[in-house]
Every structure is written in structure tokens, then in C-alpha cells.
Design a protein around this motif. Structure first.
Motif, PDB file in Angstrom:
ATOM      1  N   MET A   1       1.028  -0.943  -0.055  1.00 56.87           N
ATOM      2  CA  MET A   1      -0.041   0.064   0.071  1.00 56.87           C
ATOM      3  C   MET A   1       0.711   1.165  -0.055  1.00 56.87           C
ATOM      4  O   MET A   1       1.926   1.193   0.434  1.00 56.87           O
ATOM      5  N   SER A   2       0.322   2.167  -0.845  1.00 58.04           N
ATOM      6  CA  SER A   2       1.309   3.470  -0.948  1.00 58.04           C
ATOM      7  C   SER A   2       1.209   4.248   0.330  1.00 58.04           C
ATOM      8  O   SER A   2       0.429   4.206   1.120  1.00 58.04           O
ATOM      9  N   GLU A   3       2.235   5.012   0.497  1.00 56.83           N
ATOM     10  CA  GLU A   3       1.993   6.234   1.781  1.00 56.83           C
ATOM     11  C   GLU A   3       0.997   6.832   1.562  1.00 56.83           C
ATOM     12  O   GLU A   3       0.156   7.130   2.703  1.00 56.83           O
ATOM     13  N   GLU A   4       0.637   7.448   0.348  1.00 61.71           N
ATOM     14  CA  GLU A   4      -0.579   8.205   0.480  1.00 61.71           C
ATOM     15  C   GLU A   4      -1.859   7.535   0.851  1.00 61.71           C
ATOM     16  O   GLU A   4      -2.656   8.322   1.413  1.00 61.71           O
ATOM     17  N   LYS A   5      -1.971   6.398   0.279  1.00 60.61           N
ATOM     18  CA  LYS A   5      -3.294   5.595   0.736  1.00 60.61           C
ATOM     19  C   LYS A   5      -3.277   5.461   2.219  1.00 60.61           C
ATOM     20  O   LYS A   5      -4.303   5.587   2.878  1.00 60.61           O
TER      21      LYS A   5
ATOM     22  N   LYS B   1      -2.055   7.371   4.509  1.00 56.35           N
ATOM     23  CA  LYS B   1      -2.280   8.558   5.115  1.00 56.35           C
ATOM     24  C   LYS B   1      -3.715   8.850   5.164  1.00 56.35           C
ATOM     25  O   LYS B   1      -4.413   9.589   5.915  1.00 56.35           O
ATOM     26  N   THR B   2      -4.689   8.560   4.207  1.00 57.23           N
ATOM     27  CA  THR B   2      -5.940   8.826   4.100  1.00 57.23           C
ATOM     28  C   THR B   2      -6.833   7.681   5.051  1.00 57.23           C
ATOM     29  O   THR B   2      -7.899   7.838   4.932  1.00 57.23           O
ATOM     30  N   ARG B   3      -6.280   6.655   5.255  1.00 59.50           N
ATOM     31  CA  ARG B   3      -6.889   5.532   5.964  1.00 59.50           C
ATOM     32  C   ARG B   3      -7.438   5.696   7.504  1.00 59.50           C
ATOM     33  O   ARG B   3      -6.467   6.536   8.216  1.00 59.50           O
ATOM     34  N   TYR B   4      -8.532   5.318   8.056  1.00 58.18           N
ATOM     35  CA  TYR B   4      -8.759   5.758   9.522  1.00 58.18           C
ATOM     36  C   TYR B   4      -9.018   4.323  10.124  1.00 58.18           C
ATOM     37  O   TYR B   4      -9.474   3.380   9.380  1.00 58.18           O
ATOM     38  N   THR B   5      -9.143   4.420  11.541  1.00 60.14           N
ATOM     39  CA  THR B   5      -9.423   3.533  12.293  1.00 60.14           C
ATOM     40  C   THR B   5     -10.218   4.216  13.233  1.00 60.14           C
ATOM     41  O   THR B   5     -10.353   5.281  13.620  1.00 60.14           O
ATOM     42  N   THR B   6     -10.823   2.984  14.236  1.00 57.45           N
ATOM     43  CA  THR B   6     -11.639   3.671  15.359  1.00 57.45           C
ATOM     44  C   THR B   6     -11.126   3.499  16.526  1.00 57.45           C
ATOM     45  O   THR B   6     -10.353   2.407  16.794  1.00 57.45           O
ATOM     46  N   VAL B   7     -11.245   4.521  17.401  1.00 58.19           N
ATOM     47  CA  VAL B   7     -10.489   4.361  18.656  1.00 58.19           C
ATOM     48  C   VAL B   7     -11.603   4.760  19.622  1.00 58.19           C
ATOM     49  O   VAL B   7     -12.364   5.775  19.417  1.00 58.19           O
TER      50      VAL B   7
END
Length: 77
Positions: free
Chosen positions: A1-5, A7-13
């Protein structure tokens, strides 16, 4: 996976609802549009501070030697 992708991914905390509500009150009238935005900002600040302090000695060995030499010339050592 590229660095750009990455950076745009999120997770739930998960945080306690009471904390969420307190943060929501804090950000009222500020530029923050959501609790998540504020939490990300705060965490980035904390991580940046932590990373800047990691492995960083207050003085290099050269600085230490210069300080000792100056103290000797001043008669303190």
C-alpha cells in the motif's frame, strides 16, 4: 500500500462517553469541527513532542567538553 493511501485511512478508537462530551464542550466556538478532529490534533502534538525528545541528549560530547573547559578556565573545576 502506498504512503499516500496509508495517510488517508482511518481506524476507530473508543473513548468514554463522558470524555467525548467534555471534549465536545471544549471545542465549541473553536475551529475544530468534530471531536475526532480535535483528538487527532492533540495526539499528533503529543507524538511529535515525544519523538523530538527520543534519543536526544541535551548536549553532545563536544558541547560537554567545551563546557568543562570553560568551567576549568573560570576556576570552577
Amino acid at each position: 500500500m502506498s504512503e499516500e493511501k496509508e495517510k488517508t485511512r482511518y481506524t476507530t478508537v473508543s473513548i468514554p462517553v463522558t470524555l467525548y462530551n467534555r471534549i465536545k464542550k471544549i471545542i465549541e466556538g473553536t475551529g475544530f469541527t468534530s471531536v475526532s478532529q480535535f483528538v487527532v490534533y492533540v495526539l499528533r502534538e503529543i507524538i511529535a513532542e515525544h519523538e523530538s525528545q527520543q534519543g536526544e541528549e541535551p548536549f553532545t560530547e563536544e558541547d560537554r567538553e567545551k563546557i568543562i573547559e570553560k568551567l576549568k578556565r573560570l576556576g570552577y573545576i
